[in-house]
Structure formats: C-alpha cells, structure tokens
Design a protein around this motif. Structure first.
Motif, PDB file in Angstrom:
ATOM      1  N   LEU A 182      48.799  50.903  47.533  1.00 17.37           N
ATOM      2  CA  LEU A 182      47.454  51.373  47.201  1.00 17.37           C
ATOM      3  C   LEU A 182      46.848  50.484  46.110  1.00 17.37           C
ATOM      4  O   LEU A 182      45.674  50.130  46.170  1.00 17.37           O
ATOM      5  N   GLY A 183      47.661  50.107  45.135  1.00 14.76           N
ATOM      6  CA  GLY A 183      47.192  49.195  44.091  1.00 14.76           C
ATOM      7  C   GLY A 183      46.790  47.843  44.651  1.00 14.76           C
ATOM      8  O   GLY A 183      45.764  47.272  44.263  1.00 14.76           O
ATOM      9  N   VAL A 184      47.586  47.336  45.589  1.00 10.85           N
ATOM     10  CA  VAL A 184      47.274  46.036  46.223  1.00 10.85           C
ATOM     11  C   VAL A 184      45.963  46.144  46.997  1.00 10.85           C
ATOM     12  O   VAL A 184      45.099  45.258  46.904  1.00 10.85           O
ATOM     13  N   LYS A 185      45.798  47.220  47.766  1.00  7.62           N
ATOM     14  CA  LYS A 185      44.558  47.397  48.531  1.00  7.62           C
ATOM     15  C   LYS A 185      43.346  47.532  47.609  1.00  7.62           C
ATOM     16  O   LYS A 185      42.269  47.027  47.910  1.00  7.62           O
ATOM     17  N   THR A 186      43.528  48.211  46.489  1.00 12.11           N
ATOM     18  CA  THR A 186      42.435  48.355  45.528  1.00 12.11           C
ATOM     19  C   THR A 186      42.057  46.996  44.952  1.00 12.11           C
ATOM     20  O   THR A 186      40.869  46.680  44.798  1.00 12.11           O
ATOM     21  N   LEU A 187      43.057  46.187  44.639  1.00  4.43           N
ATOM     22  CA  LEU A 187      42.795  44.835  44.130  1.00  4.43           C
ATOM     23  C   LEU A 187      42.091  43.977  45.182  1.00  4.43           C
ATOM     24  O   LEU A 187      41.134  43.264  44.868  1.00  4.43           O
ATOM     25  N   GLN A 188      42.549  44.059  46.448  1.00  2.00           N
ATOM     26  CA  GLN A 188      41.895  43.307  47.526  1.00  2.00           C
ATOM     27  C   GLN A 188      40.436  43.731  47.661  1.00  2.00           C
ATOM     28  O   GLN A 188      39.545  42.886  47.792  1.00  2.00           O
ATOM     29  N   MET A 189      40.207  45.043  47.627  1.00  2.00           N
ATOM     30  CA  MET A 189      38.854  45.559  47.766  1.00  2.00           C
ATOM     31  C   MET A 189      37.973  45.085  46.610  1.00  2.00           C
ATOM     32  O   MET A 189      36.843  44.658  46.813  1.00  2.00           O
ATOM     33  N   SER A 190      38.502  45.128  45.399  1.00  2.00           N
ATOM     34  CA  SER A 190      37.726  44.704  44.225  1.00  2.00           C
ATOM     35  C   SER A 190      37.389  43.219  44.289  1.00  2.00           C
ATOM     36  O   SER A 190      36.266  42.816  43.970  1.00  2.00           O
ATOM     37  N   THR A 191      38.348  42.423  44.701  1.00  2.00           N
ATOM     38  CA  THR A 191      38.118  40.978  44.829  1.00  2.00           C
ATOM     39  C   THR A 191      37.076  40.690  45.907  1.00  2.00           C
ATOM     40  O   THR A 191      36.162  39.883  45.703  1.00  2.00           O
ATOM     41  N   ALA A 192      37.220  41.364  47.041  1.00  2.00           N
ATOM     42  CA  ALA A 192      36.257  41.169  48.133  1.00  2.00           C
ATOM     43  C   ALA A 192      34.858  41.611  47.700  1.00  2.00           C
ATOM     44  O   ALA A 192      33.873  40.929  47.992  1.00  2.00           O
ATOM     45  N   ALA A 193      34.778  42.731  46.998  1.00  2.00           N
ATOM     46  CA  ALA A 193      33.466  43.220  46.534  1.00  2.00           C
ATOM     47  C   ALA A 193      32.828  42.222  45.578  1.00  2.00           C
ATOM     48  O   ALA A 193      31.620  41.973  45.647  1.00  2.00           O
ATOM     49  N   ALA A 194      33.616  41.631  44.701  1.00  2.00           N
ATOM     50  CA  ALA A 194      33.080  40.633  43.769  1.00  2.00           C
ATOM     51  C   ALA A 194      32.541  39.417  44.526  1.00  2.00           C
ATOM     52  O   ALA A 194      31.482  38.878  44.178  1.00  2.00           O
TER      53      ALA A 194
END
Length: 161
Positions: free
Chosen positions: A20-32
């Motif tokens: 879940l932490g990895v997916k959150t990081l991926q999502m945050s990076t993609a959003a940026a």
C-alpha cells in the motif's frame, strides 16, 4: 504465478501495508508528473488554449470526481462489514477477557496463576483488530485513484515526447 503472489500478499499484513505504501508513492509521483505537464501546458497556451488543451482541462475535473467517488464507494461498501466484524470481535474478546480475568482472580496456586496469566495474555493478543482486512480495504479505496494517476502520467509523458 500472479495468483500465488497475490495470495502471499493477502496472507501477510506486513506485505499488504508495505505494498500500500509503494502504491501510494507511485500515485504521488504520477500525480506530480501530471500536475507538472498540465501546468506547463496551461502556462504555454495561456488564455488561448487549443481544443486538445480544453479537453484535457475538462478531463482534469471529471476524472477526479470519478476516481474519488469510486474510492468513496469502495470505502463505504467495505467499511460496513469491516466495522460489523470488528464490533462482533470486540464483543467476543471482551467476554473472553472477562472470563480469563475471573479465572485469574480465582487462582489458588502460583502455577495456576502463571497459567491463567498466560491465558489472559493470549486472549488479549487474539483480540487484536484484523490488520489484514483494514489493509485490503485501503487497497480497494486507493485503486481507482492510483489507476487514474498512473494512467495519466503514462499518457501525458508519451504525448510530451
């Protein structure tokens, strides 16, 4: 192979929370990335956006409403059985704890006291909330937002090249 790794993931709470932490990081990076690309396009075209820019700006709002409403729906439908299960578990655990405490209080010897203390400690540990169910619900809620953010990042970085 995928089903085996998925079964392993859902069996281990540490892996569930870590992924879940990895997916959150991926999502945050993609959003940026998406924010940077869209902001640059807005700044470049200013007050005269072309048709593609207008479609992209319209898409910005619509996709957020869609992704977050799907996330909210996943939370709403998943939280009801989770909370009901937790309430039932809390009731069972409180009854078990009351029983174990009464037995401990009625102990007559040191070995009996030690055994009943262990039983009480085991009951306390067994009554801990189900971390796996909570993590699975968090995964389901994050999925639509993660999917939209990463798909936009892939789509817009291809167009920017």
């Amino acid at each position: 192979m995928k089903s085996r790794s998925s079964a392993l993931l859902h069996a281990n709470p540490f892996l569930l929370w870590s992924s879940l932490g990895v997916k959150t990081l991926q999502m945050s990076t993609a959003a940026a990335q998406v924010i940077a690309i869209r902001t640059t396009r807005m700044a470049t075209h200013g007050l005269n956006p072309n048709a593609a820019d207008r479609r992209e700006m319209t898409l910005m709002g619509a996709e957020k409403v869609d992704a977050f409403s799907r996330a909210g729906q996943a939370l709403a439908t998943g939280a009801i059985p989770l909370v009901a299960g937790m309430a039932g578990q809390a009731l069972r655990t409180s009854m078990d704890l009351m029983n174990a405490s009464a037995h401990l209080a009625a102990s007559r010897t040191i070995p009996q006291t030690m055994a009943r203390q262990r039983k009480l400690a085991d009951t306390l540990m067994r009554g801990a909330p189900d971390s796996k169910a909570t993590a699975r619900l968090a995964h389901r809620a994050l999925a639509p937002v993660h999917q939209k953010a990463t798909a936009n990042a892939r789509r817009l970085t291809k167009k920017a090249r």
